[in-house]
Motif scaffolding. Structure first.
Motif, mmCIF file in Angstrom:
data_model
loop_
_atom_site.group_PDB
_atom_site.id
_atom_site.type_symbol
_atom_site.label_atom_id
_atom_site.label_comp_id
_atom_site.label_asym_id
_atom_site.label_seq_id
_atom_site.Cartn_x
_atom_site.Cartn_y
_atom_site.Cartn_z
ATOM 1 N N LEU A 1 0.867 -1.175 0.000
ATOM 2 C CA LEU A 1 0.000 0.000 0.000
ATOM 3 C C LEU A 1 0.903 1.224 0.000
ATOM 4 O O LEU A 1 1.905 1.255 0.715
ATOM 5 N N ALA A 2 0.555 2.228 -0.795
ATOM 6 C CA ALA A 2 1.389 3.428 -0.868
ATOM 7 C C ALA A 2 0.544 4.678 -0.963
ATOM 8 O O ALA A 2 -0.606 4.649 -1.412
ATOM 9 N N LYS A 3 1.164 5.772 -0.524
ATOM 10 C CA LYS A 3 0.586 7.108 -0.679
ATOM 11 C C LYS A 3 1.406 7.806 -1.758
ATOM 12 O O LYS A 3 2.626 7.930 -1.630
ATOM 13 N N VAL B 1 -3.296 -4.039 -9.387
ATOM 14 C CA VAL B 1 -2.799 -2.697 -9.084
ATOM 15 C C VAL B 1 -3.966 -1.740 -9.236
ATOM 16 O O VAL B 1 -4.680 -1.792 -10.240
ATOM 17 N N GLY B 2 -4.170 -0.861 -8.260
ATOM 18 C CA GLY B 2 -5.238 0.106 -8.439
ATOM 19 C C GLY B 2 -5.534 0.908 -7.193
ATOM 20 O O GLY B 2 -4.926 0.726 -6.141
ATOM 21 N N PRO B 3 -6.500 1.795 -7.353
ATOM 22 C CA PRO B 3 -6.902 2.677 -6.247
ATOM 23 C C PRO B 3 -7.929 1.988 -5.353
ATOM 24 O O PRO B 3 -8.541 0.988 -5.728
ATOM 25 N N SER C 1 -11.656 5.246 3.667
ATOM 26 C CA SER C 1 -11.286 4.224 4.656
ATOM 27 C C SER C 1 -9.808 3.835 4.599
ATOM 28 O O SER C 1 -9.397 2.905 5.288
ATOM 29 N N THR C 2 -8.985 4.543 3.826
ATOM 30 C CA THR C 2 -7.618 4.080 3.590
ATOM 31 C C THR C 2 -6.529 4.880 4.288
ATOM 32 O O THR C 2 -5.343 4.603 4.071
ATOM 33 N N ARG C 3 -6.880 5.885 5.060
ATOM 34 C CA ARG C 3 -5.898 6.725 5.762
ATOM 35 C C ARG C 3 -4.875 7.328 4.804
ATOM 36 O O ARG C 3 -3.712 7.479 5.129
ATOM 37 N N GLY C 4 -5.339 7.644 3.598
ATOM 38 C CA GLY C 4 -4.489 8.320 2.627
ATOM 39 C C GLY C 4 -3.726 7.415 1.686
ATOM 40 O O GLY C 4 -3.087 7.892 0.753
ATOM 41 N N TYR C 5 -3.765 6.114 1.889
ATOM 42 C CA TYR C 5 -3.116 5.202 0.950
ATOM 43 C C TYR C 5 -3.969 5.158 -0.308
ATOM 44 O O TYR C 5 -5.174 4.919 -0.255
ATOM 45 N N ASP C 6 -3.347 5.433 -1.447
ATOM 46 C CA ASP C 6 -4.150 5.564 -2.663
ATOM 47 C C ASP C 6 -3.737 4.646 -3.801
ATOM 48 O O ASP C 6 -4.230 4.783 -4.922
#
Length: 107
Positions: free
Chosen positions: A8-10, A44-46, A52-57
């Protein structure tokens, strides 16, 4: 043992080489196909619900047949190249691996 690898990445969109996040998702997915290590179920995707992801996009998940295949993927020059390309655009990233053969829950 099969391995399910999840990252998971921002993203900092202003630091992407691509014109949009969507283009970056597509490029990453295409580059994954260039890594000649046995793998399956590459996604791979958003997030569907960004709230609900705390900024992980962005999410990447890959299933490997064995721990050795996963290690070969991590060391492969094309994987290292992928990390070097996108690392400047990552504000944060977390990865984890689980037993890919574990029972699936029914939600």
């Amino acid at each position: 043992m099969a391995i399910l690898h999840v990252a998971l990445a921002k993203l900092d969109e202003s630091r992407l080489r691509e014109s949009s996040r969507e283009e970056a998702y597509e490029q990453i997915h295409q580059r994954m196909a260039d890594i000649p290590v046995r793998k399956a179920e590459v996604r791979v995707g958003p997030p569907i619900n960004p709230a609900s992801t705390r900024g992980y996009d962005i999410m990447l998940s890959i299933k490997f047949d064995s721990y050795e295949d996963f290690q070969a993927y991590l060391r492969h020059p094309k994987h290292v190249e992928l990390l070097e390309r996108y690392n400047p655009a990552l504000r944060d990233m977390i990865t984890f691996q689980v037993d890919g053969l574990a029972p699936r829950s029914k939600l």
